[in-house]
Design a protein around this motif. Structure first.
Motif, mmCIF file in Angstrom:
data_model
loop_
_atom_site.group_PDB
_atom_site.id
_atom_site.type_symbol
_atom_site.label_atom_id
_atom_site.label_comp_id
_atom_site.label_asym_id
_atom_site.label_seq_id
_atom_site.Cartn_x
_atom_site.Cartn_y
_atom_site.Cartn_z
ATOM 1 N N VAL A 307 32.850 27.244 50.511
ATOM 2 C CA VAL A 307 33.226 25.831 50.664
ATOM 3 C C VAL A 307 34.307 25.481 49.643
ATOM 4 N N ARG A 308 35.264 24.694 50.084
ATOM 5 C CA ARG A 308 36.286 24.162 49.166
ATOM 6 C C ARG A 308 36.502 22.698 49.521
ATOM 7 N N ILE A 309 36.377 21.830 48.529
ATOM 8 C CA ILE A 309 36.573 20.387 48.755
ATOM 9 C C ILE A 309 37.467 19.841 47.652
ATOM 10 N N GLY A 310 38.438 19.034 48.043
ATOM 11 C CA GLY A 310 39.334 18.408 47.072
ATOM 12 C C GLY A 310 39.258 16.892 47.156
ATOM 13 N N ALA A 311 39.444 16.228 46.000
ATOM 14 C CA ALA A 311 39.385 14.760 45.978
ATOM 15 C C ALA A 311 40.357 14.204 44.947
ATOM 16 N N ARG A 312 40.768 12.958 45.185
ATOM 17 C CA ARG A 312 41.597 12.256 44.204
ATOM 18 C C ARG A 312 40.713 11.701 43.091
ATOM 19 N N LYS A 313 41.368 11.261 42.011
ATOM 20 C CA LYS A 313 40.621 10.695 40.873
ATOM 21 C C LYS A 313 39.775 9.498 41.286
ATOM 22 N N ASP A 314 40.249 8.768 42.304
ATOM 23 C CA ASP A 314 39.504 7.563 42.718
ATOM 24 C C ASP A 314 38.263 7.909 43.551
ATOM 25 N N GLY A 315 38.037 9.193 43.800
ATOM 26 C CA GLY A 315 36.827 9.598 44.522
ATOM 27 C C GLY A 315 37.016 9.768 46.015
ATOM 28 N N THR A 316 38.244 9.720 46.499
ATOM 29 C CA THR A 316 38.487 9.927 47.938
ATOM 30 C C THR A 316 38.703 11.408 48.216
ATOM 31 N N ILE A 317 37.895 11.932 49.123
ATOM 32 C CA ILE A 317 38.081 13.335 49.507
ATOM 33 C C ILE A 317 39.377 13.455 50.312
ATOM 34 N N THR A 318 40.218 14.404 49.909
ATOM 35 C CA THR A 318 41.512 14.581 50.579
ATOM 36 C C THR A 318 41.504 15.775 51.533
ATOM 37 N N ALA A 319 40.643 16.732 51.287
ATOM 38 C CA ALA A 319 40.583 17.901 52.165
ATOM 39 C C ALA A 319 39.255 18.613 51.967
ATOM 40 N N ALA A 320 38.798 19.233 53.044
ATOM 41 C CA ALA A 320 37.545 20.002 52.964
ATOM 42 C C ALA A 320 37.621 21.163 53.940
ATOM 43 N N GLU A 321 37.176 22.317 53.471
ATOM 44 C CA GLU A 321 37.122 23.464 54.382
ATOM 45 C C GLU A 321 35.906 24.323 54.065
ATOM 46 N N ALA A 322 35.470 25.024 55.079
ATOM 47 C CA ALA A 322 34.329 25.936 54.906
ATOM 48 C C ALA A 322 34.471 27.116 55.851
ATOM 49 N N THR A 323 34.060 28.270 55.365
ATOM 50 C CA THR A 323 33.941 29.461 56.202
ATOM 51 C C THR A 323 32.474 29.838 56.228
ATOM 52 N N LEU A 324 31.940 29.931 57.436
ATOM 53 C CA LEU A 324 30.487 30.106 57.583
ATOM 54 C C LEU A 324 30.195 31.383 58.362
ATOM 55 N N ARG A 325 29.400 32.253 57.756
ATOM 56 C CA ARG A 325 29.006 33.511 58.402
ATOM 57 C C ARG A 325 27.488 33.488 58.603
ATOM 58 N N TYR A 326 27.053 33.534 59.865
ATOM 59 C CA TYR A 326 25.628 33.413 60.184
ATOM 60 C C TYR A 326 25.162 34.678 60.902
ATOM 61 N N SER A 327 24.015 35.190 60.511
ATOM 62 C CA SER A 327 23.458 36.336 61.220
ATOM 63 C C SER A 327 22.796 35.874 62.519
ATOM 64 N N CYS A 328 22.940 36.698 63.548
ATOM 65 C CA CYS A 328 22.392 36.362 64.876
ATOM 66 C C CYS A 328 21.262 37.285 65.277
ATOM 67 N N GLY A 329 20.889 38.254 64.424
ATOM 68 C CA GLY A 329 20.067 39.356 64.920
ATOM 69 C C GLY A 329 20.987 40.291 65.686
ATOM 70 N N PRO A 330 20.444 41.094 66.581
ATOM 71 C CA PRO A 330 21.292 42.078 67.264
ATOM 72 C C PRO A 330 21.947 41.568 68.551
ATOM 73 N N TYR A 331 21.814 40.264 68.827
ATOM 74 C CA TYR A 331 22.381 39.707 70.065
ATOM 75 C C TYR A 331 23.291 38.525 69.722
ATOM 76 N N ALA A 332 24.308 38.339 70.564
ATOM 77 C CA ALA A 332 25.289 37.275 70.312
ATOM 78 C C ALA A 332 24.612 35.906 70.289
ATOM 79 N N GLY A 333 25.145 35.018 69.475
ATOM 80 C CA GLY A 333 24.615 33.659 69.389
ATOM 81 C C GLY A 333 25.717 32.683 69.038
#
Lengths: 754, 81
Positions: A307-333
């Motif tokens: 996760v990466r999140i950026g904000a200005r000094k006034d507390g406003t989030i300016t950008a957010a990103e996430a890369t998520l890797r989830y296990s599915c077991g042996p079948y697609a999900g």
């Protein structure tokens, strides 16, 4: 569907009260019948042989010795469940998961099954089945499985969703992406940026009742299945398809359910029990042991999230990103995809991007677990949000309020929100006494938000009025959390009669039209809509019958408070007719009185919650104790507030276990090391404080009473709320769930060492 | 005519477009015309696509009308627990 689902803003008489649940007495006296409580004459005992290997080619299975054992009536392998899925890849995966065909794909994968006269004989028969395995390299870790060097689980899988079509197979089945704006530009505007990587281990729903069923296939090809499930109509469809039966010839009856939480939305043992019964010509009872439930039903994903999140000094989030890797077991999900959609759903973001990767591993097939995939994403995002607030020097609640999504906000998963409740839950938390309570030494407080979509679906309900005026309500959504009580309240509300005059039952698949699964927090949302519709149809009949009894036009009859009223000056002398009076006369006015409804309940309305947790950490041992816990959640309208509170508390309790203790532990051999409640520790009463709840009611515009689903959202914030509390108490950011004592101690010692 | 926004991987199948314009009065007609114009979308429609109309998600109500000027957003059909 001729039914207007729009919110009407009415005042309620029955809805919102707290009567005793109709299934309560049977449950507390032990009379309620769960999956394993059903028996049939001549019933055999079914047992399943499971792979001890995480990954192995099945070269040969020899069942001849088992078949010769006295008392064995049937032995089956994949050959007895031929592929009838007609190119339906998802159904083929279900079939292969029920009984391995060419390869065993995880420790516990079913490879054969027997039906015998008793359990001892069945166990002996399993030992006589000879399976010739070629053991293959395995991978159980989500990050390891993504590496090019990882053992390939399915060489027919090529990653979907890449810009360039891949030329080599991969354990990554799909890449998905959500978001809007320009995150590079957004991070360029940030004064503060927090970047962290998180991991969560695989957990099980931990329902107390194991999977259990009794199957009886008759020689004429018809069959009965008594089963513990969240959706008997879906089980019927799946079993019928897998066994080549017509759905109408398979009657499925759902038992009481000792917990499901998404884990009883998939067939595992049921097609096997039916195939055994078909071969043996006798009923077969198949009950999973706890070991089997852990090894071979469907836990949730293990995850790895950046996760990466950026904000200005006034507390406003300016950008957010996430890369998520989830296990599915042996079948697609689609588990990472759901995580990618829900991760930032609580926030108003100009620039956001999430990427999900679905990853195959040699573990059981992942199944839904209460707001599936959302808790892990919320853990990562809400941990980073908390850290960012701290870096800016803002109160974490104020920081979230400043950035909270509201009506008109474009959600991180795409559409613009209608009326939503994230802001009100945050305001409620800000003003809650819990936030102002003092903390002691080694104690920390955390809070976090959570989001879930909620769903509706196909629903069918019958409302039958007896000659004595009592009302039978037959619903097709399995009661997993008190819905028979809430639906009885809804029927009472519409008909204008006492709650006690109504008896709700869950009808079997031959007695009612198709109903989707009780999942997606849809039980009360969907079936209440169908119940309202059915009751209104019954009222139409009641008015017609009253008109006949009075010999006046039906348009001059209205329904008020459980009575037919003749309106207009010329009918002033007609005494109102009660429902009971009209029902008593029904034999002479046209026969039985009933109301039916078949509809698709849509527009479930998204749901938000904010949780607060106080925790004490022992810095010498890393052990923790939850001191206080508060759940604030929007219910739209709480039909039966006690059961809404129960859902809130249940989600929090499960989340506490997930956050602090529960995890699947695999050995280097790929075998599950802790398939039992002694070593896989779910919280018990003595581990938990009284969980406080606050119900907010922001009406769902797409339900006549304003109802939203409530069952799942409550498990979304706990991992993050507890992680923030532990991090504040221990003075070190926790990034790995569960925060078991060894992990906390290691984090504290690493911080001290650093 | 309504403007329909496709989620990432669906857009790739529709020739890399993130938005398409379709003349459709309800969800049923929208899916039929999408399948006609972008045959690659048909298996996805068969598997299940949800439609968000002004933020409200519809999974099965194919008779739902698409109001002029409404925000129409296609989403994968998800499961709950």
């Amino acid at each position: 569907m001729n039914f207007d689902p729009r919110y009407s803003g009415r005042n309620f008489t029955s809805v919102g009260t707290r009567p005793i649940r109709p299934d309560g007495v049977d449950k507390v006296t032990g009379r309620a019948r769960y999956g394993a409580d059903f028996n049939m004459a001549g019933q055999l005992v079914g047992r399943v042989l499971r792979s001890p290997h995480a990954h192995a080619t099945i070269r040969k299975i020899d069942t001849s010795k088992a078949e010769k054992l006295a008392g064995v009536k049937a032995v089956i392998t994949a050959a007895d469940l031929p592929d009838l899925t007609d190119g339906d890849a998802a159904m083929y995966d279900i079939l292969d998961n029920c009984m391995a065909r060419k390869k065993a794909l995880y420790d516990g994968h079913a490879v054969a099954a027997v039906a015998a006269v008793d359990a001892r004989t069945a166990r002996q028969a399993l030992k006589l089945i000879e399976v010739d395995y070629e053991v293959l390299p395995h991978v159980t870790d989500v990050d390891e499985a993504m590496k090019h060097s990882a053992p390939l689980i399915n060489d027919a899988i090529f990653t979907e969703g890449l810009e360039q079509k891949p030329v080599k197979p991969s354990n990554v089945t799909k890449r998905t992406q959500y978001g809007h704006g320009d995150i590079h530009e957004g991070f360029g505007q940030a004064d503060f940026v927090v970047e962290r990587s998180f991991k969560t281990e695989q957990t099980h729903q931990g329902y107390i009742e194991p999977h259990a069923c009794v199957a009886n296939v008759s020689s004429d090809g018809t069959a009965d299945l008594w089963v513990c499930t969240q959706g008997h109509f879906v089980y019927r469809q799946h079993c019928a398809q897998l066994l080549g039966m017509e759905a109408s010839k398979l009657r499925v009856t759902s038992s009481e359910i000792g917990g499901g939480f998404g884990g009883k939305t998939h067939v595992w043992a049921e097609p096997v029990a039916l195939a055994l019964s078909r071969k043996a010509g006798r009923p077969v009872k198949l009950v999973m042991t706890r070991d089997e439930v852990f090894r071979a039903s469907g836990p949730t994903s293990a995850t790895s999230i950046d996760v990466r999140i950026g904000a200005r000094k006034d507390g406003t989030i300016t950008a957010a990103e996430a890369t998520l890797r989830y296990s599915c077991g042996p079948y697609a999900g689609t588990w990472a995809e759901i995580g990618a959609m829900t991760a930032f759903a609580c926030y108003k973001l100009e620039n956001v991007r999430t990427v999900g990767y679905e990853v195959l591993v040699n573990r059981p097939k992942t199944a839904a677990y209460r707001a599936p995939s959302a808790p892990m994403a919320a853990f990562a995002v809400e941990s980073a949000v908390d850290e960012l607030a701290k870096e800016i020097g803002m109160d974490p609640v104020e920081f979230r309020i400043r950035n909270a999504a509201q009506e008109g906000t474009r959600s991180s998963y795409g559409p613009v929100y209608g009326p939503i409740g994230i802001g009100p839950t945050l305001e409620a938390v800000k003003n809650h006494p819990h936030m102002k309570a003092p903390l002691g030494k080694n104690q920390g407080r955390g809070m976090a938000c959570g989001f879930w979509f909620n769903f509706g679906g196909q629903t069918c309900t019958d409302l039958n009025i007896g000659m004595d005026g009592s009302v039978s309500l037959a619903v097709g959504t399995v009661d997993v959390g008190g819905s028979r009580a809430s639906l009885s309240l809804v029927a009472a509300e519409e008909l204008g009669i006492p709650y006690e005059q109504i008896k709700a039952v869950v009808a079997d698949t031959s007695s009612l039209g198709y109903n989707d699964m009780t999942d997606g927090s849809r039980g009360t949302f969907s079936s209440s809509m169908a119940t309202i519709s059915a009751a209104r149809n019954a009222i139409k009949v009641l008015r017609e019958r009253a008109a006949q009894m009075w010999d006046i036009p039906v348009d001059d009859v209205v329904w008020e408070k459980g009575h037919a009223i003749a309106k207009g000056e010329k009918y002033d002398n007609l005494a109102a007719l009660s429902l009971k009076e009209i029902a008593a006369a029904s034999g002479k006015t046209g026969g039985p009185i009933a109301g039916h409804s078949e509809l698709v309940a849509d527009g479930a309305g998204v749901s938000f919650a904010t949780h607060i947790c106080d925790i004490e950490v022992d810095p010498e041992t890393g052990s923790t104790r939850v001191l206080r816990y508060t759940v604030v959640q929007d219910a739209g309208k709480a039909v039966h507030p006690t059961y809404v509170e129960g859902q809130y508390q249940g989600g929090a309790a499960q989340g506490i276990g997930w956050a602090l203790n529960e995890e699947y532990i695999y050995g280097k051999d790929g075998r599950l090391q802790n398939p039992g409640f002694l070593d896989y520790r779910i919280p018990v009463c003595s581990d938990l404080p009284m969980i406080d709840t606050q119900i907010l009611e922001i009406p769902n515009p797409n339900h006549p009473y304003g109802v939203r689903g409530v069952g799942e959202t409550s498990i979304v914030p706990p991992l993050a709320a507890i992680a923030n509390a532990v991090s504040n108490a221990a003075g070190v950011r926790m990034t790995h769930i569960p925060m078991s004592p060894p992990r906390i101690l290691a984090a504290i010692e690493a911080e001290r060492g650093g | 005519m309504v403007e329909v926004t496709l989620w990432g991987s669906l857009g790739a199948i529709a020739g890399g477009k993130s938005k398409v314009e379709i003349e459709a009065k309800d969800i049923r007609e929208l899916f039929r015309k999408l399948a006609e114009q972008y045959p690659g979308l048909e298996p996805y429609i068969d598997r299940g696509i949800a439609v968000a109309i002004d933020g409200t998600i519809y999974r099965d109500t194919w008779s739902k009308e698409l109001p002029e000027g409404a925000e129409i957003f296609l989403l994968p059909r998800l499961a709950g627990g």
